[in-house]
Design a protein around this motif. Structure first.
Motif, PDB file in Angstrom:
ATOM      1  N   SER A 145       0.524  -1.093   0.046  1.00 43.45           N
ATOM      2  CA  SER A 145      -0.044  -0.138  -0.142  1.00 43.45           C
ATOM      3  C   SER A 145       0.874   1.310   0.362  1.00 43.45           C
ATOM      4  CB  SER A 145      -0.811  -0.076   1.524  1.00 43.45           C
ATOM      5  OG  SER A 145      -1.415  -0.749   0.641  1.00 43.45           O
ATOM      6  N   ASP A 146       2.139   0.939   1.166  1.00 43.16           N
ATOM      7  CA  ASP A 146       2.721   2.821   0.953  1.00 43.16           C
ATOM      8  C   ASP A 146       3.487   3.165  -0.471  1.00 43.16           C
ATOM      9  OD1 ASP A 146       1.907   2.369   3.296  1.00 43.16           O
ATOM     10  OD2 ASP A 146       4.042   2.440   4.165  1.00 43.16           O
ATOM     11  N   MET A 147       3.777   1.246  -1.065  1.00 47.27           N
ATOM     12  CA  MET A 147       3.979   1.827  -2.818  1.00 47.27           C
ATOM     13  C   MET A 147       3.663   2.234  -2.990  1.00 47.27           C
ATOM     14  SD  MET A 147       6.971  -0.657  -3.729  1.00 47.27           S
ATOM     15  CE  MET A 147       8.572   0.106  -3.617  1.00 47.27           C
ATOM     16  N   ILE A 148       2.569   2.093  -3.490  1.00 46.40           N
ATOM     17  CA  ILE A 148       1.194   2.585  -4.307  1.00 46.40           C
ATOM     18  C   ILE A 148       1.178   3.631  -4.146  1.00 46.40           C
ATOM     19  CG2 ILE A 148      -1.032   1.998  -4.763  1.00 46.40           C
ATOM     20  CD1 ILE A 148      -0.461  -0.540  -4.608  1.00 46.40           C
ATOM     21  N   ASN A 149       1.257   4.664  -2.649  1.00 47.08           N
ATOM     22  CA  ASN A 149       1.186   6.355  -2.871  1.00 47.08           C
ATOM     23  C   ASN A 149       2.466   5.988  -2.995  1.00 47.08           C
ATOM     24  OD1 ASN A 149      -1.131   5.403  -0.635  1.00 47.08           O
ATOM     25  ND2 ASN A 149      -0.824   5.063   0.739  1.00 47.08           N
ATOM     26  N   GLN A 150       3.590   5.875  -3.028  1.00 47.49           N
ATOM     27  CA  GLN A 150       4.655   6.380  -2.931  1.00 47.49           C
ATOM     28  C   GLN A 150       4.619   6.407  -4.860  1.00 47.49           C
ATOM     29  OE1 GLN A 150       6.409   7.722  -0.180  1.00 47.49           O
ATOM     30  NE2 GLN A 150       8.305   8.625  -1.882  1.00 47.49           N
ATOM     31  N   VAL A 151       4.266   6.192  -5.712  1.00 45.23           N
ATOM     32  CA  VAL A 151       4.676   6.437  -7.035  1.00 45.23           C
ATOM     33  C   VAL A 151       3.767   6.905  -7.517  1.00 45.23           C
ATOM     34  CG1 VAL A 151       2.865   4.079  -7.497  1.00 45.23           C
ATOM     35  CG2 VAL A 151       5.123   4.523  -9.096  1.00 45.23           C
ATOM     36  N   GLN A 152       2.845   6.652  -6.848  1.00 41.83           N
ATOM     37  CA  GLN A 152       2.072   8.100  -7.221  1.00 41.83           C
ATOM     38  C   GLN A 152       2.608   9.910  -7.489  1.00 41.83           C
ATOM     39  OE1 GLN A 152      -2.176   7.955  -6.488  1.00 41.83           O
ATOM     40  NE2 GLN A 152      -1.495   6.165  -5.521  1.00 41.83           N
ATOM     41  N   GLN A 153       3.048   9.506  -6.454  1.00 41.08           N
ATOM     42  CA  GLN A 153       4.121  11.477  -6.140  1.00 41.08           C
ATOM     43  C   GLN A 153       5.376  10.854  -7.661  1.00 41.08           C
ATOM     44  OE1 GLN A 153       4.434  12.169  -2.247  1.00 41.08           O
ATOM     45  NE2 GLN A 153       6.526  12.862  -2.790  1.00 41.08           N
ATOM     46  N   ASP A 154       5.647  10.386  -7.241  1.00 43.51           N
ATOM     47  CA  ASP A 154       7.230  10.137  -7.681  1.00 43.51           C
ATOM     48  C   ASP A 154       8.314   9.254  -8.749  1.00 43.51           C
ATOM     49  OD1 ASP A 154       8.138  10.635  -4.838  1.00 43.51           O
ATOM     50  OD2 ASP A 154       8.927   8.608  -4.619  1.00 43.51           O
ATOM     51  N   GLN A 155       6.489   8.879  -9.594  1.00 44.22           N
ATOM     52  CA  GLN A 155       6.554   7.858 -11.134  1.00 44.22           C
ATOM     53  C   GLN A 155       7.384   6.621 -10.553  1.00 44.22           C
ATOM     54  OE1 GLN A 155       3.882   9.513 -12.819  1.00 44.22           O
ATOM     55  NE2 GLN A 155       3.870  10.534 -11.500  1.00 44.22           N
ATOM     56  N   ALA A 156       8.127   6.841  -9.924  1.00 45.21           N
ATOM     57  CA  ALA A 156       8.809   5.232 -10.522  1.00 45.21           C
ATOM     58  C   ALA A 156       9.914   5.464  -8.871  1.00 45.21           C
ATOM     59  CB  ALA A 156      10.855   5.707 -10.988  1.00 45.21           C
ATOM     60  N   THR A 157      10.049   4.071  -7.234  1.00 49.70           N
ATOM     61  CA  THR A 157      10.133   3.841  -6.810  1.00 49.70           C
ATOM     62  C   THR A 157      10.384   2.293  -6.326  1.00 49.70           C
ATOM     63  OG1 THR A 157      10.165   4.388  -4.346  1.00 49.70           O
ATOM     64  CG2 THR A 157       7.909   4.108  -5.914  1.00 49.70           C
ATOM     65  N   ILE A 158      11.400   2.226  -5.567  1.00 48.96           N
ATOM     66  CA  ILE A 158      11.702   1.032  -5.374  1.00 48.96           C
ATOM     67  C   ILE A 158      11.624   0.644  -3.778  1.00 48.96           C
ATOM     68  CG2 ILE A 158      13.000   0.537  -8.191  1.00 48.96           C
ATOM     69  CD1 ILE A 158      15.443   0.672  -6.503  1.00 48.96           C
ATOM     70  N   MET A 159      12.081  -0.225  -3.461  1.00 43.43           N
ATOM     71  CA  MET A 159      11.759  -0.880  -1.805  1.00 43.43           C
ATOM     72  C   MET A 159      13.715  -1.083  -1.746  1.00 43.43           C
ATOM     73  SD  MET A 159       9.560  -3.637   0.026  1.00 43.43           S
ATOM     74  CE  MET A 159       8.493  -1.742  -0.028  1.00 43.43           C
ATOM     75  N   ALA A 160      14.292  -0.947  -0.713  1.00 40.47           N
ATOM     76  CA  ALA A 160      15.446  -1.939  -0.671  1.00 40.47           C
ATOM     77  C   ALA A 160      15.791  -1.079   0.740  1.00 40.47           C
ATOM     78  CB  ALA A 160      16.104  -0.475  -1.638  1.00 40.47           C
ATOM     79  N   VAL A 161      17.303  -1.654   1.822  1.00 41.95           N
ATOM     80  CA  VAL A 161      17.209  -2.272   2.667  1.00 41.95           C
ATOM     81  C   VAL A 161      18.667  -0.864   3.020  1.00 41.95           C
ATOM     82  CG1 VAL A 161      15.892  -3.027   3.358  1.00 41.95           C
ATOM     83  CG2 VAL A 161      18.303  -3.831   2.749  1.00 41.95           C
ATOM     84  N   PRO A 162      19.814  -0.144   3.450  1.00 43.70           N
ATOM     85  CA  PRO A 162      20.633   0.150   3.778  1.00 43.70           C
ATOM     86  C   PRO A 162      21.451  -1.353   3.649  1.00 43.70           C
ATOM     87  CG  PRO A 162      19.699   0.996   5.116  1.00 43.70           C
ATOM     88  CD  PRO A 162      18.526   0.126   4.894  1.00 43.70           C
ATOM     89  N   VAL A 163      22.515  -1.457   3.449  1.00 43.31           N
ATOM     90  CA  VAL A 163      24.032  -2.780   2.999  1.00 43.31           C
ATOM     91  C   VAL A 163      23.996  -2.519   4.793  1.00 43.31           C
ATOM     92  CG1 VAL A 163      23.943  -2.689   0.574  1.00 43.31           C
ATOM     93  CG2 VAL A 163      25.476  -1.352   2.018  1.00 43.31           C
ATOM     94  N   LYS A 164      24.486  -4.017   5.014  1.00 36.63           N
ATOM     95  CA  LYS A 164      24.845  -3.892   6.588  1.00 36.63           C
ATOM     96  C   LYS A 164      26.980  -4.282   6.211  1.00 36.63           C
ATOM     97  CE  LYS A 164      20.913  -6.339   8.653  1.00 36.63           C
ATOM     98  NZ  LYS A 164      20.053  -7.687   9.311  1.00 36.63           N
ATOM     99  N   ASP A 165      26.629  -4.633   5.643  1.00 40.09           N
ATOM    100  CA  ASP A 165      27.946  -5.005   5.511  1.00 40.09           C
ATOM    101  C   ASP A 165      29.295  -4.107   4.254  1.00 40.09           C
ATOM    102  OD1 ASP A 165      27.852  -7.365   6.184  1.00 40.09           O
ATOM    103  OD2 ASP A 165      27.279  -8.551   4.786  1.00 40.09           O
ATOM    104  N   THR A 166      30.154  -3.644   4.938  1.00 40.75           N
ATOM    105  CA  THR A 166      31.376  -3.355   4.071  1.00 40.75           C
ATOM    106  C   THR A 166      31.452  -3.881   2.561  1.00 40.75           C
ATOM    107  OG1 THR A 166      32.020  -1.748   5.834  1.00 40.75           O
ATOM    108  CG2 THR A 166      33.485  -2.077   3.373  1.00 40.75           C
ATOM    109  N   ILE A 167      31.192  -2.893   1.495  1.00 42.67           N
ATOM    110  CA  ILE A 167      30.942  -3.916   0.146  1.00 42.67           C
ATOM    111  C   ILE A 167      32.059  -3.806  -0.680  1.00 42.67           C
ATOM    112  CG2 ILE A 167      29.778  -4.032  -2.193  1.00 42.67           C
ATOM    113  CD1 ILE A 167      27.742  -5.139  -0.314  1.00 42.67           C
ATOM    114  N   LYS A 168      32.719  -4.598  -1.267  1.00 43.99           N
ATOM    115  CA  LYS A 168      34.100  -4.202  -2.040  1.00 43.99           C
ATOM    116  C   LYS A 168      33.917  -4.112  -3.180  1.00 43.99           C
ATOM    117  CE  LYS A 168      37.244  -4.264   1.694  1.00 43.99           C
ATOM    118  NZ  LYS A 168      38.068  -3.237   1.728  1.00 43.99           N
TER     119      LYS A 168
END
Ligand code: CTP
Ligand code: MG
Length: 228
Positions: A115-138
């Motif tokens: 539901s939150d994503m459907i609300n958000q896309v009406q404002q942004d036109q393109a939105t993706i679900m993501a989480v901050p990475v926990k590990d250091t990436i090389k």
């Protein structure tokens, strides 16, 4: 306003290492696929569901949907995930204003997140679900040596759903196909068009069931939610 979802399920689950598509493996006694499809097909904010499957799974999928009495349009996938999404988009009706693309292998996204994503896309036109990475990436070169270490604060691990204005995602897929470009997610194709993509913070529970260890983790997630 009408919102559709394309659920891609046409992979073969190589990394799971089983005989058949991992999406048939049980989670709390039911195929992973059943959990994901039911979630979207019974969601009040979703008007249309397209499920993309492989030829090998088609008959069994139809039997599952009729047993569950779920109204879903089924279409066949392609060699790459991008091909499967494109086929799915072609099966959505023309009156969809927005579309969510979701991996069938992610059964733990919540109703509220959808539901939150459907609300958000009406404002942004393109939105993706993501989480901050926990590990250091090389970044590692072909030599096997570390080339660089991007700042962790700027790195997000991307999940699905990803939501778009329908016309934007259709255009992005057409452009990518015409240019012979293969992206690893749908947002990438939209980024190639120079369109901004917003991030919606998801949850670490929204895992993609990929390898055998994800199965017991998935059972634990369901057990925890049952007790909540
Ligand atoms: N998928 C698809 N069509 C493809 C490849 C993948 O519809 N040609 C779907 C999968 O069924 C899955 C989602 O895309 O729901 C994410 O892909 P992934 O987790 O990589 O699944 P598989 O490709 O099946 O697994 P593997 O890469 O280990 O073979
Ligand atoms: Mg894959």
């Amino acid at each position: 306003m009408s919102t559709g979802v394309v659920i891609v399920a046409a992979g073969s689950g190589k990394r799971m290492g089983g005989q058949r598509n991992k999406l048939w493996l049980p989670l709390a006694g039911e195929p992973i696929l059943a959990h994901t499809v039911r979630l979207f097909a019974t969601h009040p904010d979703i008007d249309e569901v397209v499920l993309v499957v492989s030829e090998a799974d088609h008959a069994e999928v139809m039997a599952l949907l009729s047993a569950e009495k779920l109204t879903v349009v089924v279409t066949l996938g392609g060699a790459e995930r991008q091909d499967s999404v494109r086929n799915g988009l072609a099966s959505l009706s023309a009156n969809c204003d927005y579309v969510l693309v979701h991996d069938a292998a992610r059964p733990f996204v919540t109703r509220k997140q959808i539901s939150d994503m459907i609300n958000q896309v009406q404002q942004d036109q393109a939105t993706i679900m993501a989480v901050p990475v926990k590990d250091t990436i090389k970044v590692v070169g072909v030599t096997g040596l570390v080339e660089s270490t991007p700042a962790r604060e700027s790195l997000w691990a991307v999940q699905t759903p990803q939501a778009f204005r329908m016309s934007l995602l259709r255009e992005a897929h057409q452009a990518a196909e015409a240019a012979g470009k293969l992206g690893t997610d749908d947002a990438m194709l939209v980024e190639w068009m120079g369109h901004p993509v917003s991030i919606m913070q998801g949850s670490y529970e929204n895992i993609k069931i990929t390898t055998p260890d994800d199965l017991w983790f998935g059972e634990e997630i369901l057990r925890k939610r049952k007790g909540e």
